[in-house]
Enzyme design. Structure first.
Site, PDB file in Angstrom:
ATOM      1  CB  SER A 135      98.981  97.023 -31.964  1.00  0.00           C
ATOM      2  OG  SER A 135      98.392  96.055 -31.107  1.00  0.00           O
ATOM      3  CE1 TYR A 184      97.492  93.529 -36.520  1.00  0.00           C
ATOM      4  CE2 TYR A 184      97.811  92.953 -34.211  1.00  0.00           C
ATOM      5  CZ  TYR A 184      97.350  93.836 -35.177  1.00  0.00           C
ATOM      6  OH  TYR A 184      96.771  95.033 -34.807  1.00  0.00           O
TER       7      TYR A 184
END
Ligand SMILES: NC(=O)c1ccc[n+]([C@@H]2O[C@H](COP(=O)([O-])OP(=O)(O)OC[C@H]3O[C@@H](n4cnc5c(N)ncnc54)[C@H](OP(=O)(O)O)[C@@H]3O)[C@@H](O)[C@H]2O)c1
Length: 270
Positions: free
Chosen positions: A158, A171
């Protein structure tokens, strides 16, 4: 020439640049994983669909097999459990269908609290899924890939693994770990013939924000006034990477929505 070098005939495969390739996708029950399964199938591969929600997988399997008979099978599994992944890869190998294309996509975010207010249970779930889940997947996949001396291992990272943002803390840490795992895989396997790719998207409209924020209304607000990526855009990038000639390894793909300049800067039209 694609990376396909096998002359074996895989029931359900082809025609297309991935004819004869046998793919396994984690997190295929939704979003990027489901779109990737469709794209790889369209390109000629056979696919093993994995995730926890069996019903969702069965629906996708029916859709894919209606388009091309025998192109998809299902194996429910939880990536937090190493034994689940080992069982699936071993079963494919034992059935004479070694998996030569792996998309380690299963992942999730939980919450956006500042770190001092974060829930350690959510942290454990994110670390177990996004970090240990990827490790379990690659650990289970590599013996087959190394035995074949070729194949593709694609990780879903990501932009959150390249930049941090407020409330992203754990995260972000998990996706930074995915980037480190990708770098380590390349070093540990150079000379194996295996290609490694990390695909790192910005905002993609999937169920990700519903899972992270807990309800649809809050998830919808994430994308108001801007055009996010579609899961099909990410699937397209993955398909591009795995259909290059065998000597070309597309290592890192970073995809942003045109409306997103960084993890903190999003243009909204309203
Ligand atoms: N959406 C974004 O903006 C975005 C941006 C960058 C990167 N990503 C990454 O892209 C990947 C896919 O996310 P998405 O956006 O497609 O979200 P999604 O629609 O929520 O899909 C997540 C998938 O992961 C699976 N999953 C979650 N926990 C699992 C577990 N313990 N075992 C097996 N499967 C599990 C889910 O299946 P089950 O619940 O059925 O198990 C589901 O199929 C993730 O790694 C995410 O971090 C997403």
């Amino acid at each position: 020439m694609t990376q396909e070098t096998s002359s074996r005939s895989v029931p359900g495969s082809g025609p297309g640049p991935l004819t004869g390739r046998h793919a396994l996708i984690t997190g295929a029950s939704s979003g990027i994983g489901a779109a990737t399964a469709r794209a790889l199938c369209r390109a000629g591969a056979t696919v093993v669909l994995t995730a926890r929600r069996a019903e969702r997988l069965a629906e996708l399997q029916s859709e894919l097999n209606a388009a091309r008979a025998d192109s998809a099978t299902v194996a429910t599994c939880d990536v937090r459990k190493a034994v689940d992944l080992a069982r699936v890869f071993d079963a494919e190998e034992a059935a004479g269908r070694p998996v030569d294309l792996v998309v380690a996509n299963a992942g999730l975010g939980l919450g956006v609290s500042p770190i001092q207010e974060g829930d350690p249970e959510d942290w454990s779930t994110m670390i177990d899924t996004n970090v240990k889940g990827v490790l379990h997947t690659v650990r289970a996949a590599l013996p087959t890939l190394r035995g074949l001396g070729r194949g593709d291992l694609v990780l879903l990272g990501s932009v959150a693994g390249r930049q941090v943002y407020p409330g992203g803390n754990v995260y972000n840490a998990t996706k930074h770990a995915v980037k480190a795992i990708y770098d380590a895989l390349r070093l540990d396997n150079v000379g194996s013939g295996i290609r490694f790719t990390t695909v790192d998207p910005g905002m993609v409209e999937t169920e990700f924000s519903v899972v992270r924020l807990g309800d649809q209304a809050r998830a919808d607000a994430v994308y108001v006034g801007m055009q996010p990526l579609r899961p099909e855009d990410v699937a397209d990038a993955i398909t591009y990477a795995v259909t290059r000639p065998a000597h070309v390894n597309i290592g890192e793909i970073v995809l942003w929505p045109t409306d997103q300049a960084s993890t903190r800067d999003v243009h909204r039209s309203n």
